[in-house]
Design an enzyme around this catalytic site. Structure first.
Site, PDB file in Angstrom:
ATOM      1  N   ARG A 102       0.831  -1.204   0.000  1.00 16.83           N
ATOM      2  CA  ARG A 102       0.000   0.000   0.000  1.00 16.83           C
ATOM      3  C   ARG A 102       0.872   1.264   0.000  1.00 16.83           C
ATOM      4  O   ARG A 102       2.024   1.228   0.425  1.00 16.83           O
ATOM      5  CB  ARG A 102      -0.930   0.000   1.214  1.00 16.83           C
ATOM      6  CG  ARG A 102      -2.075  -0.984   1.122  1.00 16.83           C
ATOM      7  CD  ARG A 102      -2.973  -0.935   2.347  1.00 16.83           C
ATOM      8  NE  ARG A 102      -2.278  -1.307   3.574  1.00 16.83           N
ATOM      9  CZ  ARG A 102      -1.820  -0.444   4.470  1.00 16.83           C
ATOM     10  NH1 ARG A 102      -2.017   0.847   4.309  1.00 16.83           N
ATOM     11  NH2 ARG A 102      -1.189  -0.861   5.545  1.00 16.83           N
ATOM     12  N   LYS A 140      -8.577  -2.320   1.120  1.00 17.87           N
ATOM     13  CA  LYS A 140      -8.538  -1.396   2.245  1.00 17.87           C
ATOM     14  C   LYS A 140      -9.381  -0.152   1.978  1.00 17.87           C
ATOM     15  O   LYS A 140      -9.827   0.508   2.915  1.00 17.87           O
ATOM     16  CB  LYS A 140      -7.094  -1.018   2.583  1.00 17.87           C
ATOM     17  CG  LYS A 140      -6.324  -2.182   3.233  1.00 17.87           C
ATOM     18  CD  LYS A 140      -7.061  -2.757   4.453  1.00 17.87           C
ATOM     19  CE  LYS A 140      -6.287  -3.864   5.132  1.00 17.87           C
ATOM     20  NZ  LYS A 140      -7.066  -4.524   6.205  1.00 17.87           N
ATOM     21  N   HIS A 165     -10.947  -3.697  12.928  1.00 17.96           N
ATOM     22  CA  HIS A 165      -9.880  -4.420  12.228  1.00 17.96           C
ATOM     23  C   HIS A 165      -9.524  -5.625  13.095  1.00 17.96           C
ATOM     24  O   HIS A 165      -8.688  -5.549  13.979  1.00 17.96           O
ATOM     25  CB  HIS A 165      -8.661  -3.495  12.043  1.00 17.96           C
ATOM     26  CG  HIS A 165      -7.568  -4.108  11.245  1.00 17.96           C
ATOM     27  ND1 HIS A 165      -6.240  -3.958  11.556  1.00 17.96           N
ATOM     28  CD2 HIS A 165      -7.599  -4.880  10.124  1.00 17.96           C
ATOM     29  CE1 HIS A 165      -5.498  -4.609  10.681  1.00 17.96           C
ATOM     30  NE2 HIS A 165      -6.301  -5.173   9.800  1.00 17.96           N
ATOM     31  N   SER A 207       0.227  -6.676  12.242  1.00 18.56           N
ATOM     32  CA  SER A 207       0.993  -7.667  11.489  1.00 18.56           C
ATOM     33  C   SER A 207       2.018  -8.374  12.368  1.00 18.56           C
ATOM     34  O   SER A 207       2.754  -7.743  13.122  1.00 18.56           O
ATOM     35  CB  SER A 207       1.707  -6.966  10.327  1.00 18.56           C
ATOM     36  OG  SER A 207       2.415  -7.888   9.556  1.00 18.56           O
ATOM     37  N   LYS A 215      -2.830 -12.835  14.650  1.00 18.77           N
ATOM     38  CA  LYS A 215      -4.280 -12.651  14.477  1.00 18.77           C
ATOM     39  C   LYS A 215      -4.886 -13.743  13.589  1.00 18.77           C
ATOM     40  O   LYS A 215      -5.912 -14.329  13.919  1.00 18.77           O
ATOM     41  CB  LYS A 215      -4.532 -11.263  13.888  1.00 18.77           C
ATOM     42  CG  LYS A 215      -5.983 -10.906  13.621  1.00 18.77           C
ATOM     43  CD  LYS A 215      -6.153  -9.402  13.468  1.00 18.77           C
ATOM     44  CE  LYS A 215      -5.339  -8.826  12.340  1.00 18.77           C
ATOM     45  NZ  LYS A 215      -6.018  -8.828  11.044  1.00 18.77           N
ATOM     46  N   THR A 216      -4.244 -13.996  12.446  1.00 17.26           N
ATOM     47  CA  THR A 216      -4.757 -15.016  11.517  1.00 17.26           C
ATOM     48  C   THR A 216      -4.513 -16.416  12.059  1.00 17.26           C
ATOM     49  O   THR A 216      -5.401 -17.271  12.043  1.00 17.26           O
ATOM     50  CB  THR A 216      -4.094 -14.851  10.131  1.00 17.26           C
ATOM     51  OG1 THR A 216      -4.400 -13.546   9.633  1.00 17.26           O
ATOM     52  CG2 THR A 216      -4.609 -15.886   9.159  1.00 17.26           C
ATOM     53  N   ASP A 231     -10.032 -10.711   9.092  1.00 17.77           N
ATOM     54  CA  ASP A 231      -9.433  -9.383   9.061  1.00 17.77           C
ATOM     55  C   ASP A 231     -10.362  -8.211   9.372  1.00 17.77           C
ATOM     56  O   ASP A 231      -9.942  -7.259  10.010  1.00 17.77           O
ATOM     57  CB  ASP A 231      -8.796  -9.149   7.676  1.00 17.77           C
ATOM     58  CG  ASP A 231      -7.812  -7.997   7.666  1.00 17.77           C
ATOM     59  OD1 ASP A 231      -7.020  -7.884   8.619  1.00 17.77           O
ATOM     60  OD2 ASP A 231      -7.831  -7.214   6.709  1.00 17.77           O
ATOM     61  N   ARG A 241       1.389 -12.354  -1.226  1.00 17.20           N
ATOM     62  CA  ARG A 241       0.027 -12.538  -0.719  1.00 17.20           C
ATOM     63  C   ARG A 241      -0.752 -13.558  -1.550  1.00 17.20           C
ATOM     64  O   ARG A 241      -0.431 -13.816  -2.703  1.00 17.20           O
ATOM     65  CB  ARG A 241      -0.737 -11.211  -0.786  1.00 17.20           C
ATOM     66  CG  ARG A 241      -0.188 -10.106   0.099  1.00 17.20           C
ATOM     67  CD  ARG A 241      -0.732 -10.202   1.494  1.00 17.20           C
ATOM     68  NE  ARG A 241      -0.321  -9.087   2.332  1.00 17.20           N
ATOM     69  CZ  ARG A 241      -0.920  -8.787   3.473  1.00 17.20           C
ATOM     70  NH1 ARG A 241      -1.957  -9.486   3.896  1.00 17.20           N
ATOM     71  NH2 ARG A 241      -0.486  -7.783   4.221  1.00 17.20           N
TER      72      ARG A 241
END
Length: 566
Positions: free
Chosen positions: A90, A233, A253, A272, A276-277, A291, A356
């Site tokens: 990004r 996003k 988020h 990051s 979390k994942t 997410d 990704r």
């Protein structure tokens, strides 16, 4: 046997030359635009005599176009490998929000939300449409953001790359044929002309990249970057604005899952590298999403229809669900592959470390479809990766501490996560979503506190970072212990545990969890050098105090006092 040269026309078996063999995407089957739809695109400035609009084209069609026109590769596992060009992440410094009367009093203006005037937006919008009019094929994807029909919005993506159309096919919620026939006019439109640069001499432009949102027109324009994550996003930023302002719901988020036996819901906040994942992917629980979610008056729902997972060092052993989701229909973005056998090399970072994969959420075997629950969250888990090795692996937070840590959003960037990071860098990303925040952080924090109080939701701070010393001397908290701690949260075991107070930060930490070493639960016990521990603890506490100073005037005194006390 003589092999034909590569440039020769290959032999075609006669029996496959049936009536559909040469059917093209120009057929009505793919363009499915009638009446008002055609009128809509004409009014938007599209030259319908020159461009072919492919609306919600089949995945196979998008594969063919991407391979034929964009240099994409079909990998050995069936996923499409494509490349985003110069930008492989990004561009937050090139993000703008239009300053206009309908939203200007709600936006948190500053370094995240930089102002753009309406006239400049119109120039860039026209530049994007002019570029799209030069393309032979223009792709349109109509889908939804938000699984709950009460709060979802209709999103239209208009782009010139099959790769971008397939990406948003995966990331938005895919409509049925019946939904598509009745779709009507969208609530939000993305004009993605990312292959074409912004004009640097246009007022307010700082580079050839521009990513801008206009809340009055409910439109987004992308110029000068082909990184697909900008669209994902962008949709989240719009939902981060609309859900609190228009619907009165809390956008977050976070990842979320639900227990198969008790039906209890857990939200996981984290930046990051915090887990979390990984931690929300639990074989005993269903995944609601990885997410972006909304905590609504009736429960929790996912904003997205897919997942956008990191591929760096991906293996079947470490992350089997994600590894197996990489198949036909998925997109591998900027992943290096072996040109001989087309096998992806997930360890190769020669293009970028930010490799990704985007895939529909139903590619995850224990995903809950539809991705929503009519149950209020029982637990919130705030994840941090503390490279200073002083925060406990699990703390039970008071409501005031929950608000404090939500606003602070602390973690550490560690060496290897970004180019140039040679030692741990503390990062404070407010509401665990600073790059996408739209309203003032205190609005999200107060909504979170109100919902937690109303539904008696427990909040936990889990540190997946270092123990027994800081980065370089200590070791990362083993994943098996973190998973055991999360299991203890879900079983209710920690609600009955005995607690002690962890000084300076004033955190309540359990004295015993079955299967977790005692010295791990209290970081002070794991350090052999007690003076070094106290020094690092006070250093981190000072960083928290300094970072939180910008919110102090906006929060209650109880929240201010919930932080570390030196």
């Amino acid at each position: 046997m003589v092999y034909p040269h590569a440039h020769q026309t290959p032999y075609v078996t006669p029996h496959i030359l049936h009536k559909h063999y040469a059917a093209t995407a120009e057929s009505d089957q793919y363009s499915a635009l009638i009446g008002r739809d055609l009128e809509y695109f004409s009014q938007a400035g599209f030259d319908m005599d020159k461009v072919t609009i492919k609306r919600n084209a089949p995945v196979a069609q998008l594969y063919e176009d991407a391979v034929r026109n964009e240099g994409a590769i079909i990998s050995s596992n069936g996923a499409l490998i494509n490349f985003s060009g110069k930008k492989t992440g990004r561009s937050p410094k090139d993000k703008r929000i239009v300053y206009e009367e309908t939203s200007r009093d709600d936006i948190w203006w500053g370094p995240v939300n930089i102002k753009m005037d309406e006239h400049t937006f119109e120039i860039n919008r026209e530049r994007a449409i002019d570029y799209l009019n030069t393309r032979e094929n223009v792709y349109v994807f109509d889908g939804y953001a938000g699984w709950d029909p009460k709060y979802r919005i209709k999103v239209r993506v208009i782009c010139a790359r099959a790769y971008h159309a397939l990406f948003m096919h995966n990331m938005l919620i895919r409509p049925s044929e019946e939904d598509l026939a009745q779709f009507g006019e969208p609530d939000f439109i993305i004009y993605n002309a990312g292959q074409f640069p912004a004009n640097r001499f246009t007022k307010g432009m700082t580079s050839t990249s521009s990513v801008e949102i206009n809340f009055k027109r409910m439109e987004m324009v992308i110029l000068g970057t082909e990184y697909a994550g900008e669209m994902k996003k962008g949709v989240f930023s719009v939902m981060h604005y609309l859900q609190p302002v228009k619907f009165g719901q809390l956008s977050l988020h976070s990842s979320a899952n639900v227990g198969m036996e008790k039906g209890d819901v857990t939200l996981f906040f984290g930046l990051s590298g915090t887990g979390k994942t990984t931690l929300s992917a639990d074989p005993h629980r269903q995944l609601i999403g990885d997410d972006e979610h909304v905590w609504s008056d009736s429960g929790v729902f996912n904003i997205e229809g897919g997942c956008y997972a990191k591929c760096i060092n991906l293996t079947a052993e470490k992350e089997p669900e994600i590894f197996n989701a990489v198949r036909f229909g998925a997109i591998l973005e900027n992943v290096v592959y072996n040109p001989v056998n087309r096998v992806p090399d997930y360890d190769d970072v020669s293009i970028t470390e930010n490799t990704r994969c985007a895939y529909p959420i139903e590619f995850i075997p224990n995903a809950r479809i539809p991705c929503q629950v009519d149950t209020q969250p029982s637990n919130i888990i705030m994840l941090t990766c503390d490279a200073f090795g002083v925060l406990p692996p699990i703390s039970k937070l008071t409501p005031e501490q929950a608000s404090y840590h939500f606003l602070a959003g602390y973690t550490s960037k560690t060496p290897g996560t970004e180019v140039g990071v040679l030692e741990p860098i503390p990062t404070f990303s407010t509401c665990y979503s600073a790059p996408f925040i739209v309203l003032h952080p205190s609005r999200y924090a107060s909504m979170l506190a109100e919902r937690m109080a109303r539904h008696n939701t427990n909040c936990w701070l889990i540190n997946t970072g270092w123990t027994g010393g800081k980065f370089g001397t200590g070791k990362r908290c083993p994943l098996k212990y973190t998973r055991r701690i999360v299991d203890a949260v879900h079983s209710g075991e920690l609600l009955k545990a005995e607690y002690e107070t962890f000084g300076v930060f004033g955190l309540s930490i359990p004295t015993h969890i079955e299967g977790v070493p005692r010295e791990l639960l209290n970081p002070r016990l794991a350090w052999t050098d007690q003076q070094a521990f106290s020094r690092e603890l006070r250093k981190l506490a000072g960083m928290f105090t300094k970072a939180f100073a910008i919110y102090e005037s906006e929060v209650d005194n109880k929240v201010r006092l919930a932080g570390p006390q030196l």
